[in-house]
Design an enzyme around this catalytic site. Structure first.
Site, mmCIF file in Angstrom:
data_model
loop_
_atom_site.group_PDB
_atom_site.id
_atom_site.type_symbol
_atom_site.label_atom_id
_atom_site.label_comp_id
_atom_site.label_asym_id
_atom_site.label_seq_id
_atom_site.Cartn_x
_atom_site.Cartn_y
_atom_site.Cartn_z
ATOM 1 N N GLY A 157 62.972 -7.818 -53.888
ATOM 2 C CA GLY A 157 62.233 -7.717 -55.152
ATOM 3 C C GLY A 157 61.739 -9.070 -55.621
ATOM 4 O O GLY A 157 60.597 -9.212 -56.063
ATOM 5 N N ARG A 191 75.457 -12.958 -46.857
ATOM 6 C CA ARG A 191 75.104 -13.566 -48.146
ATOM 7 C C ARG A 191 76.153 -14.588 -48.588
ATOM 8 O O ARG A 191 75.828 -15.567 -49.261
ATOM 9 C CB ARG A 191 74.952 -12.491 -49.216
ATOM 10 C CG ARG A 191 73.667 -11.728 -49.029
ATOM 11 C CD ARG A 191 73.437 -10.739 -50.128
ATOM 12 N NE ARG A 191 72.103 -10.182 -50.014
ATOM 13 C CZ ARG A 191 71.722 -9.043 -50.553
ATOM 14 N NH1 ARG A 191 72.592 -8.318 -51.249
ATOM 15 N NH2 ARG A 191 70.507 -8.614 -50.407
ATOM 16 N N GLY A 198 64.127 -5.321 -47.195
ATOM 17 C CA GLY A 198 65.268 -4.936 -46.370
ATOM 18 C C GLY A 198 64.901 -4.285 -45.049
ATOM 19 O O GLY A 198 65.485 -4.624 -44.011
ATOM 20 N N LYS A 227 54.731 2.844 -51.308
ATOM 21 C CA LYS A 227 53.731 3.042 -52.361
ATOM 22 C C LYS A 227 52.773 1.882 -52.551
ATOM 23 O O LYS A 227 53.172 0.721 -52.530
ATOM 24 C CB LYS A 227 54.469 3.249 -53.681
ATOM 25 C CG LYS A 227 55.301 4.499 -53.717
ATOM 26 C CD LYS A 227 55.595 4.791 -55.161
ATOM 27 C CE LYS A 227 56.880 5.524 -55.370
ATOM 28 N NZ LYS A 227 57.580 5.027 -56.545
#
Ligand code: AMP
Length: 394
Positions: A374, A37, A351, A198
């Site tokens: 996200g 990163r 990820g 989910k």
């Protein structure tokens, strides 16, 4: 992208506050385990240095929750940045306190200062206006280059943009341009592969993609809610019983829109949620009561591979099995290989999928591996990301 970038403004002699994503994994001894990163942020920082800006960097690291916790200090990041930029990066002792004020008031063109972890400030995650104003007072221009937190309206990602001219850095530009163009003008066939635990996390994505893709392949834990909704026996596989009607509605909507939905036909099941418990391969519609599906089976892998043949655009988010257990990561790895083989434009978020690709050494076969799980999910849902909305339009 319709937002201004650092190339659209004059940064010479200006103090430029750059929100980066330096949320890197650390080892127990405090060293950085994976500096990717930081490496990814270098082009934006070097551009600013080379164009005569005074560069003030900030980021969060971990979840110190508004308290000063030395184990979440950005000091190791300053050290790494100094190595990568081949120049001394000065580290402030605080975010907007005396140390930050002193170091940032005392800069020459091309100097770089790193502020301490923005989440040491209680106001950061509350998008506190006072903190935003204090951050803004350190600089003349705000640059957001942290895609991973662009879906959060925090002081350093959104609030500060109300008090300074705000533009994007190269990383955010790359994410938005690539994902935006692909979603708007996909080469077809356009296939989405969704996995993960989910259905509830991916409802928005499925609904948005139903208007764009030709096929949605569903694997991972979320597939079992769909299978149960269709009346199949899924044993003790993970299932959201309150989402069964919704699953059927999504299947119906897909039918109406002519989008093909592909579900697993066989599963690698286990008696326990563990890597080494009693296990076997069975049809996904007849899982015994005391077993749970932890991965897609070989027949499903073949059928997913067949769907992917000839694909021109592929979006993938979420693992197809429990990748934390080596024995149940086969589906995810085989599908990673299959996508790589298509040569399609391929976008990956999340990820677990990204880790599988890295492990297989296939990263260069994918067009775009998003740096924000996200944020990329919310982008795929068609949501506006506050950290990008707040930037100046072109
Ligand atoms: P997500 O954060 O939604 O991408 O989901 C990732 C999680 O989904 C991982 O922690 C996986 O262990 C989990 N997962 C994937 N497949 C299954 C499955 N068949 N049963 C239970 N959990 C699963």
């Amino acid at each position: 992208m319709n937002k201004k970038t650092i190339k659209d403004i004059d940064v010479k002699g200006k103090k430029v506050l750059v929100r980066c994503d330096f949320n890197v994994p650390l080892l127990e001894n405090g060293n950085i385990r994976d500096a990717r990163r930081i490496v990814a942020a270098i082009p934006t920082i070097e551009y600013l240095i080379n164009n005569g800006a005074k560069v003030i960097l900030c980021s969060h690291l971990g979840r110190p929750k508004g308290e000063v916790k030395p184990e979440f200090s950005l000091k190791p990041v300053a050290k790494k940045l100094s190595e990568l930029l081949k120049k001394n990066v000065k580290m402030a002792e605080d975010v907007v306190g005396e140390s930050a004020k002193k170091l940032t008031s005392d800069m020459n063109d091309g100097d770089v200062v790193l502020l301490e972890n923005v989440r040491f400030e209680k106001g950061e995650e509350k998008n506190d206006e006072e903190l935003s104003k204090k951050l803004a007072s350190l600089a003349d221009i705000f640059v957001n280059d942290a895609f991973g937190t662009a879906h959060r309206a925090h002081s350093s990602t959104e609030g500060v943009a109300h008090f300074l001219p705000a533009v994007s850095g190269f990383l955010i530009e790359k994410e938005i341009t690539f994902m935006g163009d692909t979603l708007e003008n996909p080469k077809r066939p356009f296939i989405a592969i969704l996995g993960g635990a989910k259905v509830s996390d991916k409802i928005g994505v499925i609904e948005n993609l139903l208007d764009k893709v030709d096929t949605i392949i569903i694997g991972g834990g979320m597939a079992y809610t769909f299978l149960k909704a269709q009346g199949h026996k899924i044993g003790k596989s993970i299932c959201e019983n309150d989402k069964l009607d919704l699953a059927n509605e999504l299947l119906e909507k897909a039918k109406q829109k002519g989008v093909k939905i592909v579900l697993p036909t066989d599963s690698h099941i286990s008696k326990e949620f563990a890597n080494d418990a009693e296990n076997m391969i069975v049809k996904s519609r007849e899982i015994p009561d005391d077993f749970e599906g932890l991965d897609i089976g070989p027949e499903t892998i073949k059928s997913f591979e067949k769907e992917l043949e000839g694909a021109k655009t592929v979006i993938w988010n979420g693992p197809l099995g429990v990748c934390e257990f080596d024995n149940y990561c086969t589906g995810t790895e085989e599908i990673a290989k299959a996508i790589a083989k298509t040569g399609a434009i391929s976008i990956v978020g999340g990820g677990d999928s990204a880790a599988a690709i890295e492990k297989l050494g296939l990263a260069d076969k994918f067009s775009h591996i998003s740096t924000g799980g996200g944020a990329s999910l919310e982008f795929l849902e068609g949501k506006k990301l506050p950290g990008i909305e707040c930037l100046q339009d072109k």
